[in-house]
Scaffold this motif. Structure first.
Motif, mmCIF file in Angstrom:
data_model
loop_
_atom_site.group_PDB
_atom_site.id
_atom_site.type_symbol
_atom_site.label_atom_id
_atom_site.label_comp_id
_atom_site.label_asym_id
_atom_site.label_seq_id
_atom_site.Cartn_x
_atom_site.Cartn_y
_atom_site.Cartn_z
ATOM 1 N N LEU A 295 94.923 89.842 101.736
ATOM 2 C CA LEU A 295 94.651 91.234 101.398
ATOM 3 C C LEU A 295 93.394 91.339 100.547
ATOM 4 C CD1 LEU A 295 98.237 92.480 100.441
ATOM 5 C CD2 LEU A 295 97.199 92.309 102.718
ATOM 6 N N GLY A 296 92.632 92.393 100.774
ATOM 7 C CA GLY A 296 91.433 92.633 99.983
ATOM 8 C C GLY A 296 91.201 94.117 99.771
ATOM 9 N N VAL A 297 90.278 94.420 98.864
ATOM 10 C CA VAL A 297 89.904 95.802 98.555
ATOM 11 C C VAL A 297 88.394 95.932 98.683
ATOM 12 C CG1 VAL A 297 89.807 97.597 96.771
ATOM 13 C CG2 VAL A 297 91.836 96.142 96.983
ATOM 14 N N ALA A 298 87.953 96.979 99.344
ATOM 15 C CA ALA A 298 86.529 97.293 99.464
ATOM 16 C C ALA A 298 86.335 98.735 99.033
ATOM 17 C CB ALA A 298 86.053 97.100 100.903
ATOM 18 N N THR A 299 85.574 98.950 97.972
ATOM 19 C CA THR A 299 85.406 100.294 97.429
ATOM 20 C C THR A 299 83.950 100.563 97.089
ATOM 21 O OG1 THR A 299 86.051 101.797 95.627
ATOM 22 C CG2 THR A 299 85.981 99.444 95.111
ATOM 23 N N ASN A 300 83.545 101.823 97.198
ATOM 24 C CA ASN A 300 82.216 102.225 96.749
ATOM 25 C C ASN A 300 82.198 102.531 95.259
ATOM 26 O OD1 ASN A 300 80.526 101.858 98.917
ATOM 27 N ND2 ASN A 300 80.782 103.925 99.733
ATOM 28 N N ASP A 301 83.338 102.381 94.597
ATOM 29 C CA ASP A 301 83.418 102.371 93.143
ATOM 30 C C ASP A 301 82.917 100.999 92.677
ATOM 31 O OD1 ASP A 301 84.059 103.139 90.564
ATOM 32 O OD2 ASP A 301 86.226 102.978 90.822
ATOM 33 N N SER A 302 82.861 100.765 91.364
ATOM 34 C CA SER A 302 82.454 99.449 90.887
ATOM 35 C C SER A 302 83.613 98.469 90.965
ATOM 36 C CB SER A 302 81.955 99.528 89.440
ATOM 37 O OG SER A 302 83.032 99.739 88.543
ATOM 38 N N GLU A 303 83.293 97.189 90.956
ATOM 39 C CA GLU A 303 84.336 96.165 91.002
ATOM 40 C C GLU A 303 85.227 96.233 89.766
ATOM 41 O OE1 GLU A 303 84.589 91.292 90.906
ATOM 42 O OE2 GLU A 303 82.961 92.219 92.058
ATOM 43 N N ASP A 304 84.625 96.390 88.588
ATOM 44 C CA ASP A 304 85.423 96.453 87.366
ATOM 45 C C ASP A 304 86.356 97.656 87.372
ATOM 46 O OD1 ASP A 304 84.338 94.134 86.381
ATOM 47 O OD2 ASP A 304 82.989 95.116 84.951
ATOM 48 N N SER A 305 85.868 98.783 87.866
ATOM 49 C CA SER A 305 86.712 99.973 87.932
ATOM 50 C C SER A 305 87.857 99.778 88.921
ATOM 51 C CB SER A 305 85.872 101.190 88.325
ATOM 52 O OG SER A 305 86.646 102.368 88.319
ATOM 53 N N ALA A 306 87.591 99.060 90.006
ATOM 54 C CA ALA A 306 88.651 98.777 90.976
ATOM 55 C C ALA A 306 89.781 97.990 90.326
ATOM 56 C CB ALA A 306 88.076 98.015 92.165
ATOM 57 N N TYR A 307 89.425 96.935 89.606
ATOM 58 C CA TYR A 307 90.453 96.150 88.925
ATOM 59 C C TYR A 307 91.195 97.006 87.893
ATOM 60 C CZ TYR A 307 89.144 91.566 90.794
ATOM 61 O OH TYR A 307 88.929 90.485 91.617
ATOM 62 N N ALA A 308 90.447 97.812 87.134
ATOM 63 C CA ALA A 308 91.070 98.619 86.083
ATOM 64 C C ALA A 308 92.033 99.648 86.647
ATOM 65 C CB ALA A 308 89.986 99.317 85.260
ATOM 66 N N SER A 309 91.670 100.273 87.757
ATOM 67 C CA SER A 309 92.512 101.341 88.301
ATOM 68 C C SER A 309 93.745 100.806 89.021
ATOM 69 C CB SER A 309 91.696 102.240 89.241
ATOM 70 O OG SER A 309 91.170 101.505 90.321
ATOM 71 N N LEU A 310 93.690 99.565 89.492
ATOM 72 C CA LEU A 310 94.846 98.984 90.186
ATOM 73 C C LEU A 310 95.760 98.207 89.246
ATOM 74 C CD1 LEU A 310 93.038 97.722 93.409
ATOM 75 C CD2 LEU A 310 94.623 99.655 93.246
ATOM 76 N N ALA A 311 95.229 97.784 88.106
ATOM 77 C CA ALA A 311 96.014 96.952 87.184
ATOM 78 C C ALA A 311 97.319 97.603 86.722
ATOM 79 C CB ALA A 311 95.156 96.575 85.977
ATOM 80 N N PRO A 312 97.360 98.913 86.453
ATOM 81 C CA PRO A 312 98.614 99.496 85.957
ATOM 82 C C PRO A 312 99.788 99.378 86.927
ATOM 83 C CG PRO A 312 96.772 100.986 85.541
ATOM 84 C CD PRO A 312 96.265 99.912 86.438
ATOM 85 N N PHE A 313 99.523 99.096 88.183
ATOM 86 C CA PHE A 313 100.581 99.083 89.190
ATOM 87 C C PHE A 313 101.060 97.669 89.524
ATOM 88 C CE2 PHE A 313 97.708 102.668 89.855
ATOM 89 C CZ PHE A 313 98.579 103.705 89.564
ATOM 90 N N GLY A 314 100.488 96.668 88.883
ATOM 91 C CA GLY A 314 100.931 95.301 89.084
ATOM 92 C C GLY A 314 100.654 94.746 90.467
ATOM 93 N N VAL A 315 99.572 95.205 91.111
ATOM 94 C CA VAL A 315 99.287 94.772 92.484
ATOM 95 C C VAL A 315 98.046 93.897 92.603
ATOM 96 C CG1 VAL A 315 100.435 96.781 93.498
ATOM 97 C CG2 VAL A 315 97.972 96.889 92.990
ATOM 98 N N VAL A 316 97.303 93.737 91.518
ATOM 99 C CA VAL A 316 96.043 92.983 91.597
ATOM 100 C C VAL A 316 96.278 91.571 92.118
ATOM 101 C CG1 VAL A 316 94.150 92.002 90.245
ATOM 102 C CG2 VAL A 316 94.870 94.365 89.846
ATOM 103 N N GLU A 317 97.397 90.981 91.754
ATOM 104 C CA GLU A 317 97.699 89.607 92.160
ATOM 105 C C GLU A 317 97.842 89.452 93.672
ATOM 106 O OE1 GLU A 317 102.570 89.683 91.730
ATOM 107 O OE2 GLU A 317 101.354 89.046 90.016
ATOM 108 N N HIS A 318 98.040 90.538 94.385
ATOM 109 C CA HIS A 318 98.187 90.462 95.837
ATOM 110 C C HIS A 318 96.850 90.278 96.556
ATOM 111 C CE1 HIS A 318 102.303 91.424 95.312
ATOM 112 N NE2 HIS A 318 102.166 92.738 95.165
ATOM 113 N N PHE A 319 95.747 90.539 95.863
ATOM 114 C CA PHE A 319 94.451 90.574 96.531
ATOM 115 C C PHE A 319 93.666 89.284 96.354
ATOM 116 C CE2 PHE A 319 95.371 95.085 95.553
ATOM 117 C CZ PHE A 319 95.441 95.541 96.861
ATOM 118 N N THR A 320 93.222 88.750 97.479
ATOM 119 C CA THR A 320 92.339 87.588 97.479
ATOM 120 C C THR A 320 90.921 87.986 97.123
ATOM 121 O OG1 THR A 320 93.673 86.577 99.215
ATOM 122 C CG2 THR A 320 91.434 85.729 98.942
ATOM 123 N N TYR A 321 90.593 89.239 97.363
ATOM 124 C CA TYR A 321 89.192 89.689 97.328
ATOM 125 C C TYR A 321 89.155 91.143 96.877
ATOM 126 C CZ TYR A 321 84.814 91.185 99.765
ATOM 127 O OH TYR A 321 83.598 91.713 100.109
#
Length: 244
Positions: A126-152
């Motif tokens: 699983l991966g995430v591709a966003t036109n937001d920044s990488e740091d913002s992507a991690y920050a916005s997903l962290a509250p839901f406990g799903v970051v560990e699912h992503f390889t990329y």
């Protein structure tokens, strides 16, 4: 558009409108960024927001508009032209706003956590591709406990370019060792589908949890689902067709 059944081994998700509710997450963020760009002037900020595709009457955004689809630097470039400001400096300022506040405003689409856990449990990369920044992507997903699912996780500033270019898909393939044809791209906008198509992704899936409607996405996607909660069933259906 239809596609023949294929073997999908990895899924590259758009973030906003796909994993996160776009309007609920980004209406407050875009207002903060516009106010920052406007130097605190609410009248100028409102003008920037409306130029970007925000509708104050409905507190929502026009599908495929600047704020919905463009990368931070493209948004900043458009606003900088209106303001007579330096686009690079404005990119830094609005990106800082997004990174500082995205964890507080993030709203997951219903069933997001369960869907990602199930897909990861099937052995999919699983991966995430966003036109937001990488740091913002991690920050916005962290509250839901799903970051560990992503390889990329890639943003506009990760070195792969921005949507609708193919670079983020290429980066995902490099990170996972998968061929593009084994990758599904899942998103809520034309930019997501164009990114996947230009990269040779094997499956393009539109979802209706963003700003676009079914009629808007159907000409550009192989399948359109109500949300990522239906993705596992789609993969099973396609696998069954292939075996048949």
């Amino acid at each position: 558009m239809k596609i023949a059944p294929t073997s999908i081994q990895g899924i590259l998700f758009d973030k906003d409108g796909t994993l996160l509710d776009y309007d609920a997450t980004w209406a407050p963020l875009n207002k903060l960024a516009a106010l920052e760009a406007a130097g605190g002037d609410p009248v100028v900020a409102e003008r920037l927001l409306q130029a970007g595709g925000y509708d104050p009457a409905t507190d929502s955004h026009v599908p495929n508009s600047l704020l919905v689809s463009a990368s931070n630097d493209v948004i900043a470039g458009s606003w900088a032209e209106m303001l007579g400001a330096d686009p690079a400096h404005l990119t830094e300022r609005i990106t800082a706003v997004f990174e500082a506040s995205s964890a507080q405003t993030a709203v997951a689409v219903p069933g997001m956590e369960a869907a990602l856990a199930a897909l990861k449990g099937r052995g999919l990369a699983l991966g995430v591709a966003t036109n937001d920044s990488e740091d913002s992507a991690y920050a916005s997903l962290a509250p839901f406990g799903v970051v560990e699912h992503f390889t990329y996780v890639a943003g506009f500033d990760s070195g792969h370019g921005s949507k609708p270019g193919p670079g983020m898909v290429a980066g995902f393939c490099e990170a996972t060792g998968l061929a593009p044809g084994a990758v599904a791209v899942v998103g809520d906008s034309h930019h997501d589908m164009e990114m996947g198509r230009s990269a040779g992704a094997g499956l393009l899936v539109g979802v209706l949890t963003g700003t676009g409607g079914r009629d808007d996405l159907a000409p550009h996607a192989h399948h359109v689902l109500d949300s990522i909660a239906e993705l596992e069933a789609l993969l099973d259906e396609l696998a069954g067709r292939k075996r048949a």
